[in-house]
Scaffold this active site. Structure first.
Site, PDB file in Angstrom:
ATOM      1  N   TYR A 144     -26.064  19.220   9.144  1.00 21.97           N
ATOM      2  CA  TYR A 144     -26.566  17.864   8.876  1.00 21.97           C
ATOM      3  C   TYR A 144     -26.857  17.164  10.197  1.00 21.97           C
ATOM      4  O   TYR A 144     -26.232  17.457  11.211  1.00 21.97           O
ATOM      5  CB  TYR A 144     -25.589  17.038   8.027  1.00 21.97           C
ATOM      6  CG  TYR A 144     -24.165  16.929   8.556  1.00 21.97           C
ATOM      7  CD1 TYR A 144     -23.248  17.953   8.338  1.00 21.97           C
ATOM      8  CD2 TYR A 144     -23.731  15.795   9.235  1.00 21.97           C
ATOM      9  CE1 TYR A 144     -21.942  17.846   8.794  1.00 21.97           C
ATOM     10  CE2 TYR A 144     -22.417  15.673   9.688  1.00 21.97           C
ATOM     11  CZ  TYR A 144     -21.533  16.714   9.462  1.00 21.97           C
ATOM     12  OH  TYR A 144     -20.243  16.618   9.909  1.00 21.97           O
ATOM     13  N   HIS A 171     -11.504  11.683  17.934  1.00 17.11           N
ATOM     14  CA  HIS A 171     -12.400  12.573  17.185  1.00 17.11           C
ATOM     15  C   HIS A 171     -12.051  14.043  17.469  1.00 17.11           C
ATOM     16  O   HIS A 171     -11.896  14.850  16.551  1.00 17.11           O
ATOM     17  CB  HIS A 171     -13.849  12.268  17.597  1.00 17.11           C
ATOM     18  CG  HIS A 171     -14.854  13.293  17.194  1.00 17.11           C
ATOM     19  ND1 HIS A 171     -15.456  13.291  15.956  1.00 17.11           N
ATOM     20  CD2 HIS A 171     -15.360  14.363  17.855  1.00 17.11           C
ATOM     21  CE1 HIS A 171     -16.289  14.321  15.878  1.00 17.11           C
ATOM     22  NE2 HIS A 171     -16.253  14.988  17.015  1.00 17.11           N
TER      23      HIS A 171
HETATM   24  O1  76R Z   1     -16.355  19.441  23.039  1.00  9.48           O
HETATM   25  C1  76R Z   1     -15.152  19.312  22.730  1.00  9.48           C
HETATM   26  O2  76R Z   1     -14.501  20.121  22.057  1.00  9.48           O
HETATM   27  C2  76R Z   1     -14.452  18.075  23.219  1.00  9.48           C
HETATM   28  C3  76R Z   1     -14.244  17.117  22.147  1.00  9.48           C
HETATM   29  C4  76R Z   1     -15.483  16.831  21.303  1.00  9.48           C
HETATM   30  C5  76R Z   1     -16.650  16.155  21.676  1.00  9.48           C
HETATM   31  C6  76R Z   1     -17.004  15.547  23.035  1.00  9.48           C
HETATM   32  C7  76R Z   1     -15.640  17.219  19.926  1.00  9.48           C
HETATM   33  C8  76R Z   1     -14.728  17.952  19.198  1.00  9.48           C
HETATM   34  N1  76R Z   1     -16.836  16.723  19.458  1.00  9.48           N
HETATM   35  C9  76R Z   1     -17.483  16.090  20.507  1.00  9.48           C
HETATM   36  C10 76R Z   1     -18.731  15.466  20.467  1.00  9.48           C
HETATM   37 MN1  76R Z   1     -17.486  16.715  17.533  1.00  9.48          MN
HETATM   38  N2  76R Z   1     -18.132  16.804  15.625  1.00  9.48           N
HETATM   39  C11 76R Z   1     -19.107  15.993  15.096  1.00  9.48           C
HETATM   40  C12 76R Z   1     -19.087  16.140  13.671  1.00  9.48           C
HETATM   41  O3  76R Z   1     -19.133  14.358  10.203  1.00  9.48           O
HETATM   42  C13 76R Z   1     -18.784  13.650  11.173  1.00  9.48           C
HETATM   43  O4  76R Z   1     -18.059  12.622  11.008  1.00  9.48           O
HETATM   44  C14 76R Z   1     -19.242  13.966  12.560  1.00  9.48           C
HETATM   45  C15 76R Z   1     -19.933  15.326  12.703  1.00  9.48           C
HETATM   46  C16 76R Z   1     -18.131  17.089  13.367  1.00  9.48           C
HETATM   47  C17 76R Z   1     -17.758  17.594  11.986  1.00  9.48           C
HETATM   48  C18 76R Z   1     -17.530  17.487  14.609  1.00  9.48           C
HETATM   49  C19 76R Z   1     -16.505  18.421  14.720  1.00  9.48           C
HETATM   50  N3  76R Z   1     -19.067  15.575  18.033  1.00  9.48           N
HETATM   51  C20 76R Z   1     -19.439  15.233  19.297  1.00  9.48           C
HETATM   52  C21 76R Z   1     -20.714  14.515  19.251  1.00  9.48           C
HETATM   53  C22 76R Z   1     -21.490  13.956  20.434  1.00  9.48           C
HETATM   54  C23 76R Z   1     -21.079  12.515  20.542  1.00  9.48           C
HETATM   55  C24 76R Z   1     -21.595  11.768  21.744  1.00  9.48           C
HETATM   56  O5  76R Z   1     -21.912  12.388  22.767  1.00  9.48           O
HETATM   57  O6  76R Z   1     -21.657  10.522  21.636  1.00  9.48           O
HETATM   58  C25 76R Z   1     -21.043  14.425  17.912  1.00  9.48           C
HETATM   59  C26 76R Z   1     -22.292  13.790  17.330  1.00  9.48           C
HETATM   60  C27 76R Z   1     -20.020  15.085  17.170  1.00  9.48           C
HETATM   61  C28 76R Z   1     -19.988  15.168  15.797  1.00  9.48           C
HETATM   62  N4  76R Z   1     -15.886  17.944  17.063  1.00  9.48           N
HETATM   63  C29 76R Z   1     -14.910  18.400  17.907  1.00  9.48           C
HETATM   64  C30 76R Z   1     -15.752  18.615  15.861  1.00  9.48           C
HETATM   65  C31 76R Z   1     -14.646  19.530  15.966  1.00  9.48           C
HETATM   66  C32 76R Z   1     -14.212  20.499  14.859  1.00  9.48           C
HETATM   67  C33 76R Z   1     -14.124  19.394  17.241  1.00  9.48           C
HETATM   68  C34 76R Z   1     -12.943  20.153  17.855  1.00  9.48           C
HETATM   69  C35 76R Z   1     -13.476  21.298  18.634  1.00  9.48           C
HETATM   70  C36 76R Z   1     -12.407  22.131  19.256  1.00  9.48           C
HETATM   71  O7  76R Z   1     -11.451  21.571  19.812  1.00  9.48           O
HETATM   72  O8  76R Z   1     -12.541  23.372  19.145  1.00  9.48           O
END
Ligand code: 76R
Length: 248
Positions: A144, A171
């Site tokens: 999505y 997050h």
């Molecule tokens: O990269 C990293 O693991 C560091 C932490 C992290 C960042 C910076 C992280 C972790 N995300 C990051 C950035 Mn994410 N993520 C989403 C969604 O449905 C929703 O509400 C949001 C959709 C999911 C499901 C998800 C999952 N993440 C981002 C960004 C960029 C934001 C910006 O730059 O402003 C978006 C749009 C986004 C959205 N995120 C994680 C996950 C998961 C599962 C993790 C943990 C990853 C891990 O530790 O292995």
């Protein structure tokens, strides 16, 4: 002006959603269907080889529901390669039995919210591997697009770096609970497509998509700032599974 997050970019991404023209497929004669399937297999094999050579990665999934029948998700070094892949596919007999229903152009992105200040992330092999990932061949995919909101007092882009970092930390903590169950690939699409990011999730248990996305909805960064587009969910396809899907 607030400080922009620094981003690292990896492979370019194309999510290419197609549907099958079932009437044309059913009415085609056996030899034409066979030719079409051979072409499909040639592509699947080429994409596998390319992945083995670490020149890109491709994931192929069926889509449940009427938004599409299947998706090719391609990661490649350049936009030109992505263009070549879709054009080559469009020229095949198999493609003439399909019609494009949706596409999404973006690039694998990591941001520096959680980075260690002073260290060069490109020296970290884990970071490099995440920028050019081999897409998982897990049982399910969920895709999505999303934006960060810009309205009134809920404007992500007007927050300070510290405020955003704190929210991204929370997050990430939620995300980490799903380690091993859900693999996420965040692709940036500002300047490339209609939304700001593509979210592609892989899991062996599709229910984990619902659990993760729901849990994140309560987290401030999604609750206050997340706007979402259409969701696509589907099942893993390899050559044999594709044959079974198309069997008449
Ligand atoms: O990269 C990293 O693991 C560091 C932490 C992290 C960042 C910076 C992280 C972790 N995300 C990051 C950035 Mn994410 N993520 C989403 C969604 O449905 C929703 O509400 C949001 C959709 C999911 C499901 C998800 C999952 N993440 C981002 C960004 C960029 C934001 C910006 O730059 O402003 C978006 C749009 C986004 C959205 N995120 C994680 C996950 C998961 C599962 C993790 C943990 C990853 C891990 O530790 O292995």
């Amino acid at each position: 002006m607030s400080e922009a997050a620094q981003t690292l970019e990896g492979w370019y991404a194309l999510h290419d959603f197609r549907s099958v023209d079932w009437t044309a497929w059913r009415l085609a004669d056996e030899s034409e269907r066979k030719r079409a399937l051979d072409e499909l297999h040639t592509f699947l094999n080429q994409w596998n080889q390319l992945e083995e050579q670490k020149l890109g990665s491709t994931a192929v999934y069926s889509i449940v529901g009427q938004k599409a029948d299947f998706v090719f998700m391609h990661l490649r070094e350049t936009l030109e390669e992505l263009n070549e892949i879709e054009t080559a596919f469009n020229k095949t007999t198999f493609a003439s039995f399909t019609y494009p229903v949706h596409s999404y152009v973006s690039i694998v992105e990591l941001s520096n919210y959680m980075g260690q200040p002073g260290s060069d992330p490109m020296e970290n092999p884990e970071v490099v591997a995440r920028l050019k990932p081999v897409l998982p061949k897990w049982k399910h995919i969920c895709f999505y697009p999303m934006n960060k909101r810009r309205s009134g007092s809920d404007n992500w882009y007007m927050l300070s770096m510290e405020e955003r970092r704190e929210m991204m930390r929370s997050h990430g903590m939620i995300g980490r609970k799903y380690a091993g169950k859900v693999k996420q690939i965040i692709t940036g699409s500002v300047g490339f497509d209609n939304w700001e990011w593509g979210v592609t999730l892989f899991a062996d248990d599709a229910l984990q998509f619902k659990k993760l996305v729901y849990e994140m909805r309560f987290d401030e960064v999604s609750a206050r700032f997340g706007d979402f587009g259409d969701f696509y969910v589907g099942n893993f396809l390899d050559g044999d599974k594709f044959d079974a899907l198309l069997k008449i």
